[in-house]
Write an enzyme that holds these catalytic residues in place. Sequence first.
Site, mmCIF file in Angstrom:
data_model
loop_
_atom_site.group_PDB
_atom_site.id
_atom_site.type_symbol
_atom_site.label_atom_id
_atom_site.label_comp_id
_atom_site.label_asym_id
_atom_site.label_seq_id
_atom_site.Cartn_x
_atom_site.Cartn_y
_atom_site.Cartn_z
ATOM 1 N N ASP A 219 8.363 -11.853 -2.062
ATOM 2 C CA ASP A 219 7.585 -10.560 -2.289
ATOM 3 C C ASP A 219 8.496 -9.343 -1.427
ATOM 4 O O ASP A 219 9.393 -9.820 -0.562
ATOM 5 C CB ASP A 219 6.334 -10.654 -1.583
HETATM 6 C C1 GLC Z 1 4.096 -5.784 -3.493
HETATM 7 C C2 GLC Z 1 3.232 -7.037 -4.072
HETATM 8 C C3 GLC Z 1 3.839 -7.675 -5.002
HETATM 9 C C4 GLC Z 1 4.342 -6.568 -5.866
HETATM 10 C C5 GLC Z 1 5.770 -6.210 -4.909
HETATM 11 C C6 GLC Z 1 6.781 -5.322 -5.910
HETATM 12 O O1 GLC Z 1 4.034 -5.741 -2.057
HETATM 13 O O2 GLC Z 1 2.772 -7.808 -2.812
HETATM 14 O O3 GLC Z 1 2.626 -8.228 -5.626
HETATM 15 O O4 GLC Z 1 4.990 -7.470 -7.144
HETATM 16 O O5 GLC Z 1 5.327 -5.692 -3.927
HETATM 17 O O6 GLC Z 1 6.064 -4.086 -5.972
#
Ligand code: GLC
Length: 741
Positions: A219
């Site tokens: 993430d």
């Molecule tokens: C965010 C989310 C994730 C998302 C990523 C990119 O913090 O947790 O679900 O795809 O960042 O935006």
Amino acid sequence: MTTKEKCEFLAQQNGAVGRNKRLGMEGITPLDNPRGGDDYYRLPEEICTSKYHPVCFPSMTNLGMSWNREAAEEVGRLMGKECKGREDVVRWLFRPGMNIKRSPLCGRNFEYISEDPVLTGQIAGHFIRGLQSEHVAACAKHYCVNHQECRRMTVNAVVSERALQEIYLKAFEEAFEVEKPWSVMTSYNKVNGSWVNSSRSLMNYLREDLQYDGVVVSDWAAVHDDKVAAHLCGMDVETAPSDCHSEILEKAVESGEIQPEVLDKSIERVERLIEKTKAAAFEEVDMEALHERSVDLAADSITLLKNRDHCLPLTLDENVLVVGQLAKRPVVMGYGSGGMNGYRIESPWECMWSGWKGKITFAQGYEQSETAPAEYRENEELIREALEAAEQADKIVVFSGYSYSHESEGRDRQDIELPKTHRDLLETMLSTGKPVVLVLTAGAAVDISQFADRLAAVLFAGYAGEGYGRAAADILKGGREPGGRLAETFPMNLEETPAYLSFAAEGEDYPNAYYGEDIFVGYRYYDKKKFDVLYPFGYGLSYTDFQYSVTDLSVSEGKIVSKVEVINIGKRKGSTVVQLYIGKKDSGVKRAVYELKAFSKVYLGAGECQTVTLTVPIHKLKIYSESQKKWILEKGTYQVYFGTSVRDLFAEKEVSIDSSDRVFIYSRMTPLFDFIRNPAFMRMIAAEAPGALPLLDQKTNPHLPLIWSLPIYRLSEPIAGPQIFTEEMIDQIVEFCNHSE
Ligand code: GLC
């Protein structure tokens, strides 16, 4: 590529992954939604700068409520078309979210599907299949045990291995059986003390147990001091701010801490993903057509929870008061990276009054900021206006629910009640004595128990996307059927929810969140505790009625196969979901009362009949044995329940399953207590060593409880009396019990 180039290739650089300028590799840029850009963090009233406004389809929560595999696949496919409907084609979508809905408090519940792993996995798997059929890479997220937004980037989920295997990882296994995503995103949180990225056990489960060889990304900014360990455990790409620690990886390769082959494997996975998505080429999208489908899909997910005296559908000549700001400014989707502003949002109000013949009026009822933290400004004037307007009405339709100020990415709910201003309004409308219909929008269950008995009808719409307004209006007016069934329990209150005592890792618990409910998530908890619930998992009403009968049930070729005949005995078309649950009343292990194992949605016109087949592979009856560290099939009689919700069962059957697996393995360290409980053991003692019997019976040996916790090997010593067994007898006993019936 040089080592430096390999490390940079595997790090998100300015949004792209797999980039190498020298070799002319432009890489691929993953986005959270087809529109991308920074707009998707914009709130409704903020002007979106993107020139491309893809349709906002129903949330994953609503796809869960649709119980419709084909709908999930269609939304995946249509989202894939939207990804290709812009010049700079989006070829990698960071969707679907598929974490289990452990608590209604979680701010991102709208991105997730259900409290049950089978429903979650089926819907997620079909969404993935649909999206990837358009050559756009899906990304199953967040792997795993990511169920709260409070301190999400540092919380440590402490969860039993059995709950991990049977609930949280099971959802991914179910989804992958339908369609493996070309990528998986690991979660922010730790699990049992390890960051997921660098958890050898969790990454091995993915790579080895699930045989997953797609791209694993972190993430955003979820890699900390474990970058090298993460790559060694099977993470391929770090997503984060600019440099993504690529120089750390480079140093680790140079020092020999990580072998170049590990990077080469990751590069090969990324290149494979890029190759698969090359076929995603620009093609015009008919936004109006997709908008129309979004209305159908919304209706298929909106759930009718109550309909006293057929209050709904409304008749067009009735005098109706529509109350609530949400009728004119609906919240159709949650906020955060899973949010979307949509192509064209129609409000329930603008779709309600068109074609109306009776008197239909509107009153705002409350003021609700979509963004500012929930402030409950007194709304006495607005409520007084609504009360006056109610005098002219035969029925009152109240639109109520949450907005971004209650739940969103990064923000969990503070409670699960309706906002106070809404509660005050509802009480006032109910005081008129006129039938009150509640149309509720939220990302998860809301505690409406204080109103439920007095309301004439309740529709729960989740966050149904831009088609919500027309779908809800059409359902209220009878032009469409409410096709949803709950994918999560509506509890009587927050205190009785499974995660109540441990949610959000508050106070001294932090950084730990103890998953004390173990395998008893959602309906598994309420059923085991015999708690009443407001509306059970799987529940929902139709405008028509159905009759069900189980016409066949057999066990053959490793499967339980059943046939259920469904007849629409009402006067109008409708849909229903036949659900199959399996339990084992006489189990020798801790279990849920029964669990969802199969389901089928049926659409029937008035008078029509259809027979559905529900199939359960027998290996799906296995439970995870922590003591044996493996899945085992308990032999014996299982109960097979058929129902229209987890608490509305229309048939109970039994099947007998054979297995050589042992639920319990004896050893020299097993307490005497567990031997005495085994009738075969006592029969063997009576036959082979009758002199020991009086010592093994409380009636003749009142001291027995003092010693029965001793591991059996101790019984070859004279303890609290004469020696009971000889040393050679101990091993014979253990061997005998491990082979006895
Ligand atoms: C965010 C989310 C994730 C998302 C990523 C990119 O913090 O947790 O679900 O795809 O960042 O935006």
